[in-house]
Design an enzyme around this catalytic site. Structure first.
Site, short mmCIF file in Angstrom:
data_model
loop_
_atom_site.label_atom_id
_atom_site.label_comp_id
_atom_site.label_asym_id
_atom_site.label_seq_id
_atom_site.Cartn_x
_atom_site.Cartn_y
_atom_site.Cartn_z
N HIS A 98 -3.30 2.79 0.24
CA HIS A 98 -2.18 1.93 0.65
C HIS A 98 -0.87 2.68 0.48
O HIS A 98 -0.62 3.28 -0.56
CB HIS A 98 -2.15 0.65 -0.19
CG HIS A 98 -0.89 -0.15 -0.01
ND1 HIS A 98 0.03 -0.33 -1.02
CD2 HIS A 98 -0.40 -0.80 1.08
CE1 HIS A 98 1.03 -1.07 -0.57
NE2 HIS A 98 0.79 -1.37 0.69
N SER A 99 -0.04 2.69 1.50
CA SER A 99 1.32 3.23 1.44
C SER A 99 1.28 4.70 0.99
O SER A 99 0.67 5.53 1.64
CB SER A 99 2.18 2.36 0.51
OG SER A 99 3.55 2.65 0.63
N ARG A 100 1.90 5.03 -0.15
CA ARG A 100 1.86 6.42 -0.61
C ARG A 100 0.43 6.90 -0.82
O ARG A 100 0.10 8.06 -0.57
CB ARG A 100 2.65 6.54 -1.91
CG ARG A 100 2.77 7.98 -2.46
CD ARG A 100 3.62 7.98 -3.72
NE ARG A 100 3.87 9.33 -4.23
CZ ARG A 100 3.06 9.99 -5.04
NH1 ARG A 100 1.91 9.42 -5.43
NH2 ARG A 100 3.36 11.20 -5.46
N ALA A 102 -2.10 6.04 0.95
CA ALA A 102 -2.62 6.39 2.27
C ALA A 102 -2.13 7.77 2.69
O ALA A 102 -2.87 8.54 3.32
CB ALA A 102 -2.18 5.34 3.29
N ILE A 122 -3.88 1.83 4.87
CA ILE A 122 -3.20 0.54 4.88
C ILE A 122 -1.71 0.78 4.73
O ILE A 122 -1.25 1.26 3.69
CB ILE A 122 -3.71 -0.37 3.75
CG1 ILE A 122 -5.23 -0.56 3.83
CG2 ILE A 122 -3.00 -1.73 3.78
CD1 ILE A 122 -5.83 -1.32 2.65
#
Length: 282
Positions: A98-100, A102, A122
């Site tokens: 997720h985010s960083r 990812a 994500i």
């Protein structure tokens, strides 16, 4: 119920939550900036036939900080996760971030393409892009940030409710219920009140930012299927060059889901789990 794990790496102890079918598909989950492994507490239990490991990145949650002479460059986590996979005995595994997290997952899949079976992103997947001409000043700012932030311990809140509200309305807004989930691994009571525990150096600038061409090179080495979830209210799609970079994935499925940046923690987890299960199926 998940089991707490610790992994000894050179100079680091990384904490993780492990749960699911021990004979299932090995999946490593990587959380976002200043979050922790609890970010996946609502999503992972919905995934059947998976052996899941959600890791607290260095400086986050229950993991230790990097050494005093270090910074937090995103590519350092590539080696961290490969070390963990080796200790788990996973020659190949699925990555979900997720985010960083990812962004880290993309770098791992591009660095060690033979190790990653599939990739789930994500609200992320493309690290912040740097320009070659900005590199000298960027390095100077990284040094200044490291010196300044090493002296800080973070804000102390008078009571727990104030600390939860601070995270709810903070650097990446999320619901109070989601903030409570993250608090289980990151909020500590100290003498003066309550404090979110993460290494303040995480707020500093990286020593170097990967360029557009370098990121495209990593993405071009990812030949496995990629499933990308974006929120309807996503701040990610407006990032410069985001669409251009992800277009380099050979096999990309993009899904837009109602919600905000922490959609996997704030109500969309069932829909996301269903799409992931279909994606994991042979």
């Amino acid at each position: 119920m998940p089991e707490e794990r610790e992994f000894q790496l050179p100079g680091l102890t990384l904490a993780a939550r492990e749960w699911g079918n021990r004979n299932g598909r090995p999946v490593i989950f990587l959380h976002g900036w200043l979050d922790n492994a609890g970010s996946f507490d609502r999503l992972v239990p919905l995934l059947e036939n998976c052996h899941s490991l959600a890791v607290d990145s260095a400086g986050h949650g229950l993991s230790t900080n990097r050494s005093a002479d270090s910074t937090y460059n995103i590519w350092q986590e590539v080696g961290d996760i490969v070390h963990i996979a080796d200790q788990m005995g996973w020659e190949q595994f699925i990555l979900a971030g997720h985010s960083r997290g990812a962004n880290v997952a993309t770098l791992i899949a591009g660095t060690f393409p033979e190790r990653v079976n599939k990739l789930v992103l994500i609200e992320g997947g493309v690290a912040t892009i740097g320009n070659t001409e900005d590199a000298p000043e960027n390095l100077a700012q990284s040094f200044r940030d490291r010196v300044k932030l090493a002296q800080r311990s973070g804000r102390i809140f008078a009571d727990r409710d104030e600390a939860i509200a601070g995270r709810r309305d903070g650097w990446s807004m999320l619901s109070e219920e989601a903030a409570e989930i993250l608090a289980a691994r990151s909020l500590r009571q100290v003498k003066e009140g309550f404090q979110w525990q993460f290494d303040q150096r995480l707020k500093g600038k990286s020593e170097f930012l990967l360029t557009h061409d370098q990121l495209r090179a990593f993405v071009s080495r990812v030949s496995v299927p990629v499933l990308l979830f974006l929120a309807q209210d996503s701040p990610i799609q407006s990032m410069p060059f985001f669409e251009d970079i992800i277009s380099g994935f050979t096999h990309l499925e993009k899904v837009v889901v109602p919600g905000g940046h922490h959609l996997h923690l704030e109500g969309a987890q069932t829909l996301i789990a269903e799409r992931i299960e279909a994606f994991f199926a042979p």
